[in-house]
Design an enzyme around this catalytic site. Sequence first.
Site, PDB file in Angstrom:
ATOM      1  N   HIS A  92     -21.301  22.827  32.165  1.00 46.26           N
ATOM      2  CA  HIS A  92     -21.352  23.438  33.505  1.00 46.26           C
ATOM      3  C   HIS A  92     -21.376  24.956  33.445  1.00 46.26           C
ATOM      4  O   HIS A  92     -21.268  25.619  34.472  1.00 46.26           O
ATOM      5  CB  HIS A  92     -20.163  22.970  34.360  1.00 46.26           C
ATOM      6  CG  HIS A  92     -20.294  21.563  34.841  1.00 46.26           C
ATOM      7  ND1 HIS A  92     -21.022  21.228  35.960  1.00 46.26           N
ATOM      8  CD2 HIS A  92     -19.819  20.398  34.343  1.00 46.26           C
ATOM      9  CE1 HIS A  92     -20.964  19.915  36.149  1.00 46.26           C
ATOM     10  NE2 HIS A  92     -20.241  19.382  35.180  1.00 46.26           N
ATOM     11  N   SER A  97     -15.335  20.469  35.349  1.00 40.49           N
ATOM     12  CA  SER A  97     -16.299  20.051  36.371  1.00 40.49           C
ATOM     13  C   SER A  97     -15.668  19.625  37.682  1.00 40.49           C
ATOM     14  O   SER A  97     -16.333  19.637  38.704  1.00 40.49           O
ATOM     15  CB  SER A  97     -17.165  18.919  35.826  1.00 40.49           C
ATOM     16  OG  SER A  97     -16.351  17.828  35.431  1.00 40.49           O
ATOM     17  N   LYS A 141     -28.230  19.367  33.461  1.00 34.90           N
ATOM     18  CA  LYS A 141     -27.630  20.025  34.635  1.00 34.90           C
ATOM     19  C   LYS A 141     -28.489  21.225  35.030  1.00 34.90           C
ATOM     20  O   LYS A 141     -29.559  21.025  35.577  1.00 34.90           O
ATOM     21  CB  LYS A 141     -26.171  20.351  34.337  1.00 34.90           C
ATOM     22  CG  LYS A 141     -25.379  19.039  34.292  1.00 34.90           C
ATOM     23  CD  LYS A 141     -23.944  19.156  33.940  1.00 34.90           C
ATOM     24  CE  LYS A 141     -23.332  17.756  34.004  1.00 34.90           C
ATOM     25  NZ  LYS A 141     -22.290  17.534  33.024  1.00 34.90           N
TER      26      LYS A 141
HETATM   27  C1  LIG Z   1     -22.063  16.183  32.340  1.00 36.65           C
HETATM   28  C2  LIG Z   1     -21.269  16.511  31.158  1.00 36.65           C
HETATM   29  C3  LIG Z   1     -21.568  15.956  29.918  1.00 36.65           C
HETATM   30  C4  LIG Z   1     -22.636  14.911  29.734  1.00 36.65           C
HETATM   31  O1  LIG Z   1     -23.904  15.464  29.777  1.00 36.65           O
HETATM   32  P1  LIG Z   1     -25.158  14.488  29.933  1.00 36.65           P
HETATM   33  O2  LIG Z   1     -26.286  15.279  29.429  1.00 36.65           O
HETATM   34  O3  LIG Z   1     -25.257  14.125  31.372  1.00 36.65           O
HETATM   35  O4  LIG Z   1     -24.871  13.287  29.086  1.00 36.65           O
HETATM   36  C5  LIG Z   1     -20.825  16.341  28.824  1.00 36.65           C
HETATM   37  N1  LIG Z   1     -19.827  17.234  28.951  1.00 36.65           N
HETATM   38  C6  LIG Z   1     -19.498  17.778  30.135  1.00 36.65           C
HETATM   39  C7  LIG Z   1     -18.382  18.767  30.220  1.00 36.65           C
HETATM   40  C8  LIG Z   1     -20.201  17.436  31.280  1.00 36.65           C
HETATM   41  O5  LIG Z   1     -19.875  17.962  32.445  1.00 36.65           O
END
Ligand SMILES: *Cc1c(COP(=O)(O)O)cnc(C)c1O
Length: 389
Positions: free
Chosen positions: A207, A179, A238
């Site tokens: 992502h 990310s 996301k």
């Molecule tokens: C954002 C993210 C998470 C967490 O996801 P949420 O639904 O916001 O708790 C987990 N793993 C990765 C790689 C992320 O980028």
Amino acid sequence: MDKLSFIDDELARLASEGLLNPIREIGSAQGAWITVDGSRALNLCSNNYLGLADDRRLKDAAKKAIDEYGAGPAAVRSIAGSLTLHRELEEKLAAFKGAPAALSLQSGFMANIGVIPALAGEGDEIFSDELNHASIIDGCRLSKAKSTRYAHADPDDLATKLAASTANKKLVITDGVFSMDGDIAPLDKIVDAAEKHGAMVMVDDAHGEGVLGRGGRGIVEHFGLTGRVDVEVGTLSKAFGVVGGYIAGPQKLVTFLKQKARPFLFSSATTAADVAACIAAVEILGGSDELVKKLWDNARYFQDRMRGLGFDIGRTETPITPVMLGDAGLARRFSAELFQEGVFAQAIGFPTVPIRKARIRCMVSAAHTREDLEQAAGLFDRVRARVSA
Ligand SMILES: *Cc1c(COP(=O)(O)O)cnc(C)c1O
């Protein structure tokens, strides 16, 4: 005596090192333009890749679900039961991801801390990319397995470490898309190494879904690895635009996690409104790749513009666009000046990224127009002249 005085000390230290993060207040729905601390700003901070967070279809589905199922879930699913909506979401997610089954959880973070300790324990070993997400790191900490970090995106280092292991079960875990840099894990080579050494493979596609692969089906589809990755973790927070997480894989994995994953057993379910909005998002993505195409068109456009202006955008291969600045103070000043110009783009420094690798991370979305992105690039150029003067 103030028993909490250690908090003052730590907050003072963070402030003096420029690491205290003031969190801005958003007074509007998420989208290309939002109200930040009372003023309108062009939004380059959100993970709302496809613009679904404020989509009419998702909002209508959520409202309808509240009328039918109420506001709250009332308990954990293992005691009070799952909503029909949870089953529908899980079936639709599994079909979308090309997996036999899926289990939805309250967030991606919960999914990671739920699944990892269920898969690996005492006597087992986890092999984790050194740049994996914090929720994977915490999942490893909660497991009683030995945890070994391999060099970032390096299947050879992984293979060496797997060969040296004498653990009972071996579990390899990687982010699909990283990310902070936007690079893609070499999942095909990771799977080859893992198969050679009899290790399970888990990928966190937070992502990647809605971004990579046919119609945004994610990294497994992108590499043509369907059936060769044991566990896929995803988020609904996301690209899907709502909130929640999930685990996709074989039916027996889902059956097992319903008995073993502690966030499933001990934390209440996502609400009907969230789940219904997620179902609408999965249906939209399953039915059309239009938003995914728009996202990539926008990402290519913005990244070409930024490169053309001489900005270093690192090793990105996805719409995540880090503008590498190096010095943390410079990144913070740059971000503050951008905000003055009406662009909301956050500086990211140590410890989220390595020291001297501070950056402003720009998140391109299908919600942006060409004009938005053109304006953002132009303002980056103008602010650069000012902060480096
Ligand atoms: C954002 C993210 C998470 C967490 O996801 P949420 O639904 O916001 O708790 C987990 N793993 C990765 C790689 C992320 O980028």
